[in-house]
Write a protein that holds these residues in place. Structure first.
Motif, PDB file in Angstrom:
ATOM      1  N   PHE A 212     -39.401 -60.103  35.610  1.00 28.26           N
ATOM      2  CA  PHE A 212     -39.212 -61.085  34.533  1.00 28.26           C
ATOM      3  C   PHE A 212     -40.429 -61.984  34.354  1.00 28.26           C
ATOM      4  N   HIS A 216     -38.636 -68.403  31.275  1.00 31.19           N
ATOM      5  CA  HIS A 216     -38.429 -68.211  29.838  1.00 31.19           C
ATOM      6  C   HIS A 216     -38.003 -66.780  29.531  1.00 31.19           C
ATOM      7  N   ASN A 217     -38.597 -65.799  30.232  1.00 30.99           N
ATOM      8  CA  ASN A 217     -38.227 -64.410  29.989  1.00 30.99           C
ATOM      9  C   ASN A 217     -36.804 -64.119  30.443  1.00 30.99           C
ATOM     10  N   SER A 220     -34.425 -65.804  27.948  1.00 31.23           N
ATOM     11  CA  SER A 220     -34.468 -65.108  26.660  1.00 31.23           C
ATOM     12  C   SER A 220     -33.695 -63.802  26.699  1.00 31.23           C
ATOM     13  N   LYS A 221     -33.855 -63.034  27.773  1.00 33.54           N
ATOM     14  CA  LYS A 221     -33.234 -61.709  27.838  1.00 33.54           C
ATOM     15  C   LYS A 221     -31.764 -61.763  28.238  1.00 33.54           C
TER      16      LYS A 221
END
Length: 442
Positions: A212, A216-217, A220-221
């Motif tokens: 990741f 933030h990733n 977001s996912k």
């Protein structure tokens, strides 16, 4: 219908009341509200940049130069692109207030935690190059705006919880009484701030060795993308509207509660539309905050402006006429507490039906009209929810008359739905008034 009212009173209201009092939801809602004045100011400049007047662009270029638009949009970028920063501070501040700890220190620590969790790397394509390269030491503007909203809120809640627990356990540095209060407060926050920063730093270090790569990733996912996908659908909009009006039917501010959960999603979708509109592209989303505020809630939750007009035009009972006169001015600005509590709509078995049905029908009609291209989608301009209908529809679509026409159509649809139920309620009130006058004359 009596069974439904009993359900609202005995089952629904207690649960809804506890949700309405939930500190974290209230903090998220109030923290987002902190950013709204800036978004409205930025939207004013966005409107000025794209006025639908023939020859406007040529005139502005002749007066202010070829780069007039990019310069005019400076305030847009300065307001929309710091949305997550403002929300990070605001959510922590409001939650700290509820815990009765120093809100200013909590907001500052939350902001530091958010920036710590954000990688200072941006993509940049040098002139003449074919591939982008990573540039370190630069705060990514995209993550400071709507893309970073969920991370900002989560870290604001986490950092404030750590901060207040340490404060409440009295694990702080205390200075002598003679030290100025502002200096003393800063030292009180020192140990809690250290633990917040340490916790977020460890989280970042752990995530960076995973696929990741950043908080933030992950958000977001795992969280933001699915919620955005659900919140931007017709089914999601219908469910949200039903919940809002069920809560209002029980006397609880439904828009505030549902908005506390869905508001960040709709705000993010709105900003996606704003970016597309600013680039001269078709806005991608139908469902945004403006979709509800300006096309569904004409007169306030329940689309009650139509019922106010019915009170003023066809009501027989003096009570309905009086409420209509009191409600018309606030109703034009989408404020309807005089209607919901004055008629009342709350816990009223006759009026609850159209109060829920009308917004659901309007969601379906509006969504289909915009998704099919018959009506322009919301442009991402943050038109205040208190803006009167017709004007707001024109502004929110970036100067498209179809937005105003749809508002007018929605008004007559809601009036048609309210009409038979209003007639029934008005006749009941009229009969009661006649009975009272007959008993008085006897």
């Amino acid at each position: 219908m009596n069974a439904f009212i009993s359900f609202l009173e005995n089952r629904f209201m207690p649960v809804a009341g506890r949700i309405a009092e939930q500190k974290h939801l209230q903090a998220v809602r109030d923290g987002i509200i902190l950013a709204l004045p800036l978004l409205i100011i930025g939207s004013l400049f966005l409107i000025l940049g794209f006025l639908p007047i023939p020859g406007y662009n040529e005139f502005m270029a002749g007066v202010f130069g070829e780069k007039w638009l990019s310069k005019l949009l400076y305030p847009v970028n300065a307001t929309f692109d710091i949305m997550a920063i403002i929300v990070s501070f605001g959510v922590a501040y409001r939650l700290a207030e509820k815990y009765k700890v120093d809100p200013l220190a909590s907001g500052a620590i939350s902001l530091a935690a958010f920036l710590l969790a954000t990688p200072y790397v941006v993509k940049f394509t040098p002139e003449g190059a074919t591939e982008a390269v990573d540039v370190g030491g630069a705060i990514p503007v995209a993550l400071m705006g709507s893309q970073g909203l969920f991370v900002a809120m989560i870290l604001a809640l986490l950092s404030t919880e750590i901060y207040r627990k340490i404060i409440q356990k009295n694990i702080v540095i205390k200075l002598p009484d003679g030290v100025p209060p502002s200096v003393a407060r800063s030292f009180v926050a020192l140990i809690p701030a250290f633990f917040v920063i340490l916790t977020v730093w460890l989280i970042r270090m752990i995530i960076e060795v995973t696929p990741f790569e950043s908080v933030h990733n992950i958000v977001s996912k795992i969280l933001a993308s699915p919620l955005n996908a659900l919140g931007g659908t017709l089914i999601g909009a219908i469910v949200a509207v039903i919940l809002v009006h069920l809560l209002w039917s029980a006397g609880i501010h439904g828009a505030a509660i549902v908005g506390g959960v869905m508001g960040p999603i709709w705000l993010s979708l709105m900003d996606q539309n704003r970016i597309a509109f600013q680039a001269g592209q078709e806005p991608p989303n139908v469902i945004t905050q403006q979709f509800f505020d300006l096309w569904i809630y004409a007169g306030g939750s329940g689309a009650t402006l139509a019922m106010v007009i019915l009170m003023l035009t066809i009501a027989k009972s003096e009570q309905m006429k009086s409420i209509g006169r009191v409600s018309i001015a606030p109703g034009l600005f989408n404020i309807n507490e005089p209607v919901t509590f004055g008629m009342p709509v709350v816990m009223n078995p006759i009026l609850i039906i159209p109060f829920i049905l009308a917004p659901v029908v309007l969601v379906i009609v509006t969504y289909l009209a915009m998704a099919s291209g018959l009506v322009a989608k919301p442009s991402g301009i943050a038109v205040p929810w208190t803006t009167p209908p017709i004007i707001s529809g024109y502004l929110a679509t970036g100067g498209k008359i179809s937005g105003s026409i749809l508002q007018l159509i929605n008004f007559f649809i809601s009036m048609a739905i309210y009409y038979p139920f209003f007639r029934m309620w008005d006749q009941q009130k009229f009969a009661e008034e006649k009975g009272d006058s007959a008993s008085l004359s006897a």
